[in-house]
Design a protein around this motif. Structure first.
Motif, PDB file in Angstrom:
ATOM      1  N   HIS A 123       0.808  -1.219   0.000  1.00 23.64           N
ATOM      2  CA  HIS A 123       0.000   0.000   0.000  1.00 23.64           C
ATOM      3  C   HIS A 123       0.849   1.281   0.000  1.00 23.64           C
ATOM      4  O   HIS A 123       0.336   2.372   0.236  1.00 23.64           O
ATOM      5  N   GLY A 124       2.162   1.150  -0.232  1.00 19.36           N
ATOM      6  CA  GLY A 124       3.039   2.316  -0.294  1.00 19.36           C
ATOM      7  C   GLY A 124       3.325   2.933   1.054  1.00 19.36           C
ATOM      8  O   GLY A 124       3.598   4.123   1.163  1.00 19.36           O
ATOM      9  N   VAL A 125       3.252   2.115   2.094  1.00 17.87           N
ATOM     10  CA  VAL A 125       3.480   2.601   3.452  1.00 17.87           C
ATOM     11  C   VAL A 125       4.708   1.901   4.015  1.00 17.87           C
ATOM     12  O   VAL A 125       4.817   0.680   3.963  1.00 17.87           O
ATOM     13  N   ALA A 143       8.711   9.058   5.373  1.00 21.00           N
ATOM     14  CA  ALA A 143       8.093   8.676   4.101  1.00 21.00           C
ATOM     15  C   ALA A 143       8.790   9.397   2.947  1.00 21.00           C
ATOM     16  O   ALA A 143       9.120   8.784   1.920  1.00 21.00           O
ATOM     17  N   GLN A 144       9.034  10.673   3.122  1.00 17.42           N
ATOM     18  CA  GLN A 144       9.699  11.478   2.095  1.00 17.42           C
ATOM     19  C   GLN A 144      11.125  10.968   1.856  1.00 17.42           C
ATOM     20  O   GLN A 144      11.551  10.791   0.710  1.00 17.42           O
ATOM     21  N   TYR A 195       8.216   6.798   0.077  1.00 18.79           N
ATOM     22  CA  TYR A 195       6.917   6.151   0.243  1.00 18.79           C
ATOM     23  C   TYR A 195       5.818   7.201   0.316  1.00 18.79           C
ATOM     24  O   TYR A 195       6.072   8.365   0.607  1.00 18.79           O
ATOM     25  N   LYS A 196       4.580   6.753   0.085  1.00 16.51           N
ATOM     26  CA  LYS A 196       3.432   7.659   0.211  1.00 16.51           C
ATOM     27  C   LYS A 196       3.215   8.052   1.664  1.00 16.51           C
ATOM     28  O   LYS A 196       2.802   9.154   1.963  1.00 16.51           O
ATOM     29  N   GLU A 197       3.477   7.101   2.542  1.00 18.08           N
ATOM     30  CA  GLU A 197       3.159   7.301   3.955  1.00 18.08           C
ATOM     31  C   GLU A 197       4.098   6.467   4.818  1.00 18.08           C
ATOM     32  O   GLU A 197       4.637   5.462   4.368  1.00 18.08           O
TER      33      GLU A 197
END
Length: 180
Positions: free
Chosen positions: A106-108, A132-133, A137-139
């Motif tokens: 889920h990009g976390v 995340a940055q 990642y998204k989160e």
């Protein structure tokens, strides 16, 4: 050749994750695993009891029936396979590895922050955004740990990266430089 717990946990969790995705039941399986994890956290010795040869088979079957009752489908089958291969004492590790795969999907990114004092919710959110940055990642989601031996600062661990900004690490580095 006997496999170490990490290897076993990763193999079982990867197989469960791939099956969950294939059957389009990823969210359902993840929710059930969260409930299973709570049971094992509330009864820390449960995995050892179900793996221990000193407990007779009838007692183990009774425990397994109670454990399986709230679960269905893939998760119930997973519990049975883990039990049949006498790996119940590794189940928490398997669930944690599954959750890492779930978050990754889920990009976390999932990580841990260790500090001397508890973080405020705002501090935790800032760390999650920066992490995340930094890792692309998204989160990010982090769990917080307290370790008073750090003296100050923090240690952030995620996705096989460790950022040690603790005062303890800086003092150790200075000590090493001064000794050389």
């Amino acid at each position: 050749m006997k496999l170490d717990k990490d290897t076993v946990g990763k193999r079982y969790s990867k197989a469960l994750f791939e099956l969950s995705v294939e059957k389009k039941q990823l969210e359902e399986v993840n929710e059930q695993l969260k409930e299973l994890k709570k049971i094992f956290e509330e009864i820390p010795d449960l995995g050892h009891m179900l793996t221990d040869v000193r407990l007779n088979l009838d007692e183990k079957k009774l425990l397994m029936q109670q454990l399986e009752k709230p679960f269905e489908g893939i998760v119930r089958q997973f519990i049975r396979v883990v039990y049949d291969y006498a790996r119940m004492d590794d189940l928490l590790l398997m669930i944690e590895d599954f959750q890492h795969l779930y978050y990754e999907h889920h990009g976390v990114v999932y990580g841990k922050v260790t500090t001397v004092v508890p973080l405020t919710e705002n501090q935790k959110k800032k760390i999650e955004m920066k992490l995340a940055q930094l890792l692309g990642y998204k989160e990010a989601k982090v769990s917080c740990m307290i370790d008073e031996s750090l003296i100050g600062g923090m240690i952030v661990e995620a996705n096989h990266h460790v950022i040690d900004g603790s005062v303890k690490a800086k003092l150790n580095k200075m000590r090493s430089v001064l000794q050389n």
